[in-house]
Write an enzyme that holds these catalytic residues in place. Structure first.
Site, PDB file in Angstrom:
ATOM      1  N   GLU A  81      55.495  67.593  14.324  1.00 52.05           N
ATOM      2  CA  GLU A  81      54.456  67.482  14.965  1.00 52.05           C
ATOM      3  C   GLU A  81      54.221  68.645  16.059  1.00 52.05           C
ATOM      4  OE1 GLU A  81      53.142  64.026  16.640  1.00 52.05           O
ATOM      5  OE2 GLU A  81      54.033  62.822  14.946  1.00 52.05           O
TER       6      GLU A  81
HETATM    7  C1  LIG Z   1      61.729  65.586   8.534  1.00 51.35           C
HETATM    8  C2  LIG Z   1      60.502  66.113   8.602  1.00 51.35           C
HETATM    9  C3  LIG Z   1      59.307  65.445   8.436  1.00 51.35           C
HETATM   10  C4  LIG Z   1      57.878  65.710   8.243  1.00 51.35           C
HETATM   11  N1  LIG Z   1      57.019  64.912   8.160  1.00 51.35           N
HETATM   12  C5  LIG Z   1      55.528  65.541   7.726  1.00 51.35           C
HETATM   13  C6  LIG Z   1      54.695  64.724   7.348  1.00 51.35           C
HETATM   14  O1  LIG Z   1      54.723  63.446   7.486  1.00 51.35           O
HETATM   15  N2  LIG Z   1      53.409  65.297   6.996  1.00 51.35           N
HETATM   16  C7  LIG Z   1      53.155  66.596   7.011  1.00 51.35           C
HETATM   17  O2  LIG Z   1      52.122  67.038   6.808  1.00 51.35           O
HETATM   18  N3  LIG Z   1      53.984  67.264   7.460  1.00 51.35           N
HETATM   19  C8  LIG Z   1      55.474  66.908   7.944  1.00 51.35           C
HETATM   20  N4  LIG Z   1      56.418  67.642   8.217  1.00 51.35           N
HETATM   21  C9  LIG Z   1      56.123  69.065   8.255  1.00 51.35           C
HETATM   22  C10 LIG Z   1      56.254  69.637   9.830  1.00 51.35           C
HETATM   23  O3  LIG Z   1      55.152  69.025  10.596  1.00 51.35           O
HETATM   24  C11 LIG Z   1      56.586  71.121   9.606  1.00 51.35           C
HETATM   25  O4  LIG Z   1      57.977  71.227   9.274  1.00 51.35           O
HETATM   26  C12 LIG Z   1      56.407  71.891  10.928  1.00 51.35           C
HETATM   27  O5  LIG Z   1      54.957  72.043  10.921  1.00 51.35           O
HETATM   28  C13 LIG Z   1      57.058  73.418  10.695  1.00 51.35           C
HETATM   29  O6  LIG Z   1      56.963  73.960   9.558  1.00 51.35           O
HETATM   30  P1  LIG Z   1      58.180  74.755   8.981  1.00 51.35           P
HETATM   31  O7  LIG Z   1      59.415  73.596   8.865  1.00 51.35           O
HETATM   32  O8  LIG Z   1      57.579  75.101   7.658  1.00 51.35           O
HETATM   33  O9  LIG Z   1      58.762  75.738   9.872  1.00 51.35           O
HETATM   34  P2  LIG Z   1      58.023  77.305   9.841  1.00 51.35           P
HETATM   35  O10 LIG Z   1      56.585  77.133  10.084  1.00 51.35           O
HETATM   36  O11 LIG Z   1      58.471  78.040   8.708  1.00 51.35           O
HETATM   37  O12 LIG Z   1      58.418  77.838  11.273  1.00 51.35           O
HETATM   38  C14 LIG Z   1      59.752  78.362  11.223  1.00 51.35           C
HETATM   39  C15 LIG Z   1      60.104  78.574  12.699  1.00 51.35           C
HETATM   40  O13 LIG Z   1      59.069  79.467  13.246  1.00 51.35           O
HETATM   41  C16 LIG Z   1      58.578  79.198  14.509  1.00 51.35           C
HETATM   42  N5  LIG Z   1      56.933  79.765  14.493  1.00 51.35           N
HETATM   43  C17 LIG Z   1      56.187  79.795  13.485  1.00 51.35           C
HETATM   44  N6  LIG Z   1      55.122  80.402  13.993  1.00 51.35           N
HETATM   45  C18 LIG Z   1      55.295  80.779  15.064  1.00 51.35           C
HETATM   46  C19 LIG Z   1      54.569  81.309  16.088  1.00 51.35           C
HETATM   47  N7  LIG Z   1      53.359  81.914  15.799  1.00 51.35           N
HETATM   48  N8  LIG Z   1      55.132  81.662  17.250  1.00 51.35           N
HETATM   49  C20 LIG Z   1      56.394  81.252  17.494  1.00 51.35           C
HETATM   50  N9  LIG Z   1      56.996  80.530  16.727  1.00 51.35           N
HETATM   51  C21 LIG Z   1      56.423  80.529  15.664  1.00 51.35           C
HETATM   52  C22 LIG Z   1      58.472  77.735  14.509  1.00 51.35           C
HETATM   53  O14 LIG Z   1      58.375  77.232  15.673  1.00 51.35           O
HETATM   54  C23 LIG Z   1      59.747  77.282  13.914  1.00 51.35           C
HETATM   55  O15 LIG Z   1      60.867  77.297  14.837  1.00 51.35           O
HETATM   56  C24 LIG Z   1      57.691  67.096   8.481  1.00 51.35           C
HETATM   57  C25 LIG Z   1      59.164  67.906   8.656  1.00 51.35           C
HETATM   58  C26 LIG Z   1      59.947  67.513   8.641  1.00 51.35           C
HETATM   59  C27 LIG Z   1      61.171  68.189   8.701  1.00 51.35           C
END
Ligand SMILES: Cc1cc2nc3c(=O)[nH]c(=O)nc-3n(C[C@H](O)[C@H](O)[C@H](O)COP(=O)(O)OP(=O)(O)OC[C@H]3O[C@@H](n4cnc5c(N)ncnc54)[C@H](O)[C@@H]3O)c2cc1C
Length: 824
Positions: free
Chosen positions: A500
């Site tokens: 989220e």
């Molecule tokens: C257990 C679990 C349940 C989930 N459930 C759902 C679901 O039901 N439906 C769904 O659609 N998604 C779901 N998600 C997805 C979740 O919303 C994403 O994991 C989340 O948006 C982060 O994306 P990412 O993991 O690819 O991290 P990335 O986008 O790769 O980010 C990596 C790091 O970089 C940081 N970062 C990225 N961009 C910036 C920026 N501009 N400035 C500063 N920091 C930045 C992030 O904060 C993070 O720390 C789920 C994820 C998990 C792990």
């Protein structure tokens, strides 16, 4: 005399600015002051008249709007329009989504505390309270986290109970067969379930937040609502929502998943539809869902729907068994029991009626998601992460009293006290934020910035709380097994940090980045006016903004110099809280000016200065949390015994905000402005906000290790099992037994010190043999001996950890897949 008179200028300016005097007052006072100076200094009349005409002329430009617009504002307008960063539609949708609530007051530099206290106290209805006490308690009883973990699923009985009792339809209105619960009730249920296990909590949480029910309620066609909502409410459908793709996580608007409008066959007929390819991952409930929301970008190259080719992000509702959908595999998010997995599909044809809201809503998906995100984000994770903290506060506090080292309960050592104080203070504060924010949703707000604040700060404070808890219970938390009451929460914390809106991004981009534009009384107006080329609207906003900013600087200075002693507090504020209202008003003024200075000097580049933006967001967030604490104290009837928690929370928020200010000033690119901020606006007499003292920390820690009404309030709605084989039940019993046994222990110690009893060597008798020797020596009575023995037995239950055969094979348990969860 004239020189002395010059000294009156700065206080006069500050006074006018402090009172936010209208421009004509500045004009009149300015002319009067200049005339008085000329007279006192004995200026020749030509010089005096010339100076007055010059000042009067310049002032008149500002006094007459038409003149001001042409002479001054037009140039600024041009420069502003040039500097205004371009914004994509998705950025605009995100920025403009939701509503501005209490955070707007904090941004405005002069919070109306009376308004805060007048918000109705959030309360559960009788029916909601019953559901929490009966059905939710029963669901907790049915769930045994260790067994679920081994099987990697909840037993069929638990799934059935969740569906049959309507846990999946809490937010669905009664007319569709749902419970129609308030946001507060939804939050309370998730909080309580999380004190037991993340498995039912997350399973219940998702369908009640962004799960398609919320989207259907707001945007669904009547047919979609009538078909899906009753089925979702009854648990006949299990929903999921699929947005994230391997290439687009945080930058979710960049999803490469795409659909093309075309004709195709559906249920034996040729219909207009979309051929969609998608690759989604991390989707909660995906492996067991029966229907899922799917976000993808829709294109119409053949113009079958209209003129536009790139229609934009679109949300559809797709049955899990729709031809071409690949679903059913799962991820293991830190060994979580709740279901999560990928959903894929290549060239999957789906009719246009799958679009949530029908073809008219094609391309509106991002706006829909942004509008609906605030409600769920305000409830789910703040609820679940407060639940974990409440359980930690209750159980770790008890353990710290039961567990002895160096002949003392570990909770009495100063080092452990520090951790316990943080656990108590953070838990109390997080609960305050959870309740106040859920209350805002029930008032009809969709506070997008507040939802990001509570998501970030409650999960971060939960991370601190659970980490502290793990430190306090030592090896007991580390060895997993049925006797470990905290290790699984520790494993799950990073999930809350990531979902989220991942926390780093939320802090760096959203809290201030979105807050500054959304909550500021003038910035959004200026941006709108600039985009629309409306000079008159821009002029009104700009000069309102200047007055606002100058006034905030003056107020921050006066309040800083006077320690905010003369600042008003809300009528009838509790004496213990008056200081905090004053400090927060001072902080709000300093913050509003600092934010303006940052935006004014850095402009669009502030977006890339994430560290600066994050620290400004910290100040705003700590003020919001502090407001929640003050509101909680009033709403709960000013419980005097809870005062240490209130003081700890408020002092911690003020201190953390002060540290954030320090970081902003130390790194402010323009060093002249940085000095002005430090010496004039924020810290004119040095740093005013100290962290909670050691003594206060001790007072809070004691609340966790003593039975009391405060401890019960702090951990209200923690599920307390009664079967002593369950670790939390054993802990509760051991805690009470320890408190009861301590006078016996003290009596024995006194007897040894006075020389009435020499324990001698008790080889192999165990740690409680001394009580049997004391009984035999007549130092303690039979009843006292029984009390000590009972404490010993319960303590032994509590401190034990699980062990397993060395070739214990968890994978064997994994093969024992639980029965399929798909609804009939
Ligand atoms: C257990 C679990 C349940 C989930 N459930 C759902 C679901 O039901 N439906 C769904 O659609 N998604 C779901 N998600 C997805 C979740 O919303 C994403 O994991 C989340 O948006 C982060 O994306 P990412 O993991 O690819 O991290 P990335 O986008 O790769 O980010 C990596 C790091 O970089 C940081 N970062 C990225 N961009 C910036 C920026 N501009 N400035 C500063 N920091 C930045 C992030 O904060 C993070 O720390 C789920 C994820 C998990 C792990």
């Amino acid at each position: 005399m004239a020189y002395w008179f010059l000294v009156t200028l700065p206080p006069l300016v500050v006074a006018l600015a402090y009172g936010r005097a209208p421009f004509f007052a500045w004009y009149g006072v300015g002319l009067g002051w200049l005339a008085a100076l000329a007279w006192l200094a004995g200026w020749p009349s030509a010089l005096a008249a010339g100076a007055l005409v010059a000042l009067g002329g310049v002032g008149a430009v500002f006094l007459l709007p038409a003149l001001r617009r042409g002479v001054v504002t037009a140039g600024i307008f041009k420069a502003f329009r040039k500097a205004l960063p371009s914004m994509s539609q998705t950025e605009k949708d995100a920025l403009e989504a939701g509503t501005v609530w209490w955070e707007g007051e904090l941004f405005g530099g002069r919070p109306d505390w009376q308004r805060l206290l007048a918000f109705p106290k959030p309360v559960l209805s009788d029916e909601e309270q019953r559901f929490l006490d009966v059905e939710t308690t029963e669901l907790c009883r049915l769930t045994r986290d260790w067994e679920c973990t081994q099987k990697q699923d909840m037993p069929g009985e638990v799934w059935r109970y969740i569906k049959d009792q309507g846990f999946l339809g809490m937010i669905i209105p009664r007319e569709y067969g749902g419970k129609g619960f308030s946001a507060l009730a939804h939050s309370a249920v998730v909080t309580k379930l999380s004190t037991r296990s993340s498995a039912p909590a997350v399973t219940v949480m998702v369908p009640n937040s962004l799960g398609p029910a919320e989207l259907l309620l707001h945007y669904g066609t009547p047919e979609q609502k009538n078909h899906y909502l009753p089925r979702l409410a009854r648990g006949q459908e299990i929903p999921a929502f699929a947005l994230t793709s391997p290439w687009a996580g945080s930058d979710a608007a960049a999803i490469p998943d795409a659909g093309v409008v075309c004709k195709g066959m559906y249920q034996g007929r040729e219909v207009l539809g979309m051929r969609v390819s998608f690759d989604k991952r991390y989707i909660t409930l995906a492996p067991v869902c029966t229907v899922f929301g799917l976000a993808f970008r829709l294109f119409d190259p053949q113009h079958l729907l209209g003129e536009v080719e790139d229609i934009g992000i679109t949300c559809a509702l797709v049955p899990h068994d729709h031809p071409g959908v690949a679903i059913g595999r799962r991820h293991l998010p830190l060994n979580a029991v709740w279901m999560n997995g990928p959903i894929r599909g290549k060239d999957v044809f789906m009719p246009l009626e799958f679009i949530i809201g029908g073809p008219a809503m094609a391309g509106q998906g991002w706006r829909m998601l942004m509008e609906c995100l605030a409600a769920g984000r305000s409830i789910s994770l703040p609820g679940s992460n407060t639940g974990m903290q409440k359980m930690t506060a209750r159980a770790v506090g008890a353990y710290a009293r039961v567990r002895y080292q160096f002949k003392t309960a570990v909770g009495r050592f100063e080092g452990v006290e520090e951790a316990l104080a943080r656990i108590g203070g953070n838990t109390w504060l997080s609960d305050a934020a959870r309740v106040m924010t859920a209350g805002a949703i029930d008032l009809g707000e969709k506070p997008s910035v507040v939802s990001a604040i509570v998501k970030y700060h409650v999960t971060e404070r939960a991370r601190q709380t659970v980490n502290d808890g793990m430190d306090v219970i030592g090896g007991k938390g580390i060895c997993l097994g049925p006797q470990n009451f905290l290790g699984r929460a520790y494993q799950q914390i990073p999930v809350a940090i990531t979902v989220e809106g991942a926390n780093i991004l939320t802090r760096s981009l959203i809290l201030f980045g979105q807050g500054a534009i959304r909550c500021h009384p003038y910035v959004l107006k200026e941006m709108h006016a600039a985009r629309e080329g409306d000079l008159a609207a821009f002029d009104a906003a700009l000069w309102g903004h200047v007055g606002f900013s100058v006034s905030n600087a003056a107020r921050a200075l006066v309040m800083g110099l006077s320690g905010a002693r003369f600042v008003g507090v809300p009528q009838g504020a509790a004496p213990d809280t008056r200081h905090y209202y004053k400090q927060l008003t001072r902080m709000s003024a300093a913050f509003a000016f600092t934010a303006d200075l940052a935006m004014g000097t850095l402009g669009g580049s502030l977006k890339r200065k994430e560290k600066l933006s994050a620290r400004l967001g910290d100040v705003l967030a700590q003020m919001y949390l502090a407001s929640c604490a003050l509101k909680r104290f009033e709403d709960e009837g000013r419980q005097a015994a809870d005062l240490p928690l209130l003081h700890w929370a408020l002092q911690d928020c003020l201190h953390k905000a002060g540290e954030a200010f320090e970081g902003v000033i130390a790194n402010f690119p323009n060093r002249l402005f940085a000095a002005f901020l430090r010496r004039v606006v924020v810290f004119p007499l040095g740093k005013p906000w100290a962290p909670p003292s050691d003594q206060l920390g001790q007072d809070v820690a004691r609340l966790l290790i003593e039975p009391s009404a405060t401890r019960d309030r702090l951990s209200a709605d923690v599920y307390l099992p009664t079967d002593l084989e369950e670790p939390v039940a054993a802990l509760e019993a051991a805690f009470r037994a320890t408190v009861e046994a301590e006078p016996v222990e003290a009596k024995l110690r006194r007897a040894i010190k006075a020389g009435h009893f020499k324990p001698g060597l008790m080889i192999g008798g165990g740690v409680d043999a001394i009580y049997t020797a004391a009984l035999e020596a007549g130092v303690i009575t039979h009843d006292e001996h029984a009390i000590a023995m009972r404490r010993g037995a319960l303590r032994d239950k509590v401190i034990r950890v699980d062990d397993f055969p060395y070739d214990f094979d968890l994978r064997a348990a994994l093969v024992d897949v639980a029965e399929p969860r798909k609804a009939a």
